[in-house]
Scaffold this active site. Sequence first.
Site, mmCIF file in Angstrom:
data_model
loop_
_atom_site.group_PDB
_atom_site.id
_atom_site.type_symbol
_atom_site.label_atom_id
_atom_site.label_comp_id
_atom_site.label_asym_id
_atom_site.label_seq_id
_atom_site.Cartn_x
_atom_site.Cartn_y
_atom_site.Cartn_z
ATOM 1 N N HIS A 31 -35.744 -1.597 29.947
ATOM 2 C CA HIS A 31 -36.984 -2.072 30.557
ATOM 3 C C HIS A 31 -38.070 -2.203 29.508
ATOM 4 C CE1 HIS A 31 -36.615 2.299 30.940
ATOM 5 N NE2 HIS A 31 -37.913 2.369 30.736
ATOM 6 N N HIS A 83 -42.123 -2.192 29.131
ATOM 7 C CA HIS A 83 -43.408 -1.888 29.786
ATOM 8 C C HIS A 83 -44.449 -2.905 29.316
ATOM 9 C CE1 HIS A 83 -42.464 2.452 30.888
ATOM 10 N NE2 HIS A 83 -41.597 2.287 29.904
HETATM 11 P P1 AMP Z 1 -39.250 5.059 30.297
HETATM 12 O O1 AMP Z 1 -39.855 6.419 30.066
HETATM 13 O O2 AMP Z 1 -39.568 4.084 29.196
HETATM 14 O O3 AMP Z 1 -37.769 5.154 30.590
HETATM 15 O O4 AMP Z 1 -39.967 4.484 31.576
HETATM 16 C C1 AMP Z 1 -39.457 4.591 32.867
HETATM 17 C C2 AMP Z 1 -40.564 4.168 33.804
HETATM 18 O O5 AMP Z 1 -39.987 3.908 35.054
HETATM 19 C C3 AMP Z 1 -41.649 5.216 33.993
HETATM 20 O O6 AMP Z 1 -42.897 4.685 33.579
HETATM 21 C C4 AMP Z 1 -41.605 5.483 35.505
HETATM 22 O O7 AMP Z 1 -42.879 5.678 36.075
HETATM 23 C C5 AMP Z 1 -40.947 4.224 36.030
HETATM 24 N N1 AMP Z 1 -40.247 4.371 37.299
HETATM 25 C C6 AMP Z 1 -39.349 5.323 37.641
HETATM 26 N N2 AMP Z 1 -38.913 5.127 38.903
HETATM 27 C C7 AMP Z 1 -39.549 4.022 39.358
HETATM 28 C C8 AMP Z 1 -39.536 3.309 40.589
HETATM 29 N N3 AMP Z 1 -38.767 3.693 41.623
HETATM 30 N N4 AMP Z 1 -40.319 2.216 40.714
HETATM 31 C C9 AMP Z 1 -41.098 1.820 39.687
HETATM 32 N N5 AMP Z 1 -41.153 2.441 38.495
HETATM 33 C C10 AMP Z 1 -40.405 3.540 38.340
#
Ligand code: AMP
Length: 140
Positions: free
Chosen positions: A102, A104
């Site tokens: 993903h 951001h």
């Molecule tokens: P990372 O730390 O780069 O793996 O980022 C994962 C991101 O996914 C975090 O910013 C979380 O807040 C986000 N996240 C986790 N679960 C969900 C969800 N169900 N819907 C939207 N974002 C999510």
Amino acid sequence: MSDAQDSIFSLILSGKIPSHKVYEDDFVYAFLDINPLTRGHTLVIPKEESPTMDSLSEDSAASLGRVLPKICRAIMQVTGASNYNLIQNNGESAGQTVPHLHIHIIPRYSDSDHSFVWNPKSINHLDAKDIAESIFTLIK
Ligand code: AMP
């Protein structure tokens, strides 16, 4: 870290859990982060179940790259933010918590106080020459 196909983002892609969708095509899905650093914090994911960038197919990578600018432009227009960060974590020790690739997109406002800590060091040109040539040769 579990596999990409077990991740919460795969459940979002399959519609088993809800999300605030901001973009979708055949290869890419984008939605608002559930715990945003700032208003409009968006996650852009490939539909392909790849945990990290190095295992993503060229087709999915091309699709991601193609749509990123227009998603950024739409976020800027809607939020009014003129500055933003693109962050992409690969692996647990790099801060990745969801094992489905993903990107951001994080708008930055005048009162934003989030930070990404960098401790830059001076380059060692001997080592730099060595590593750059090795990487260049491998990719070629
Ligand atoms: P990372 O730390 O780069 O793996 O980022 C994962 C991101 O996914 C975090 O910013 C979380 O807040 C986000 N996240 C986790 N679960 C969900 C969800 N169900 N819907 C939207 N974002 C999510």
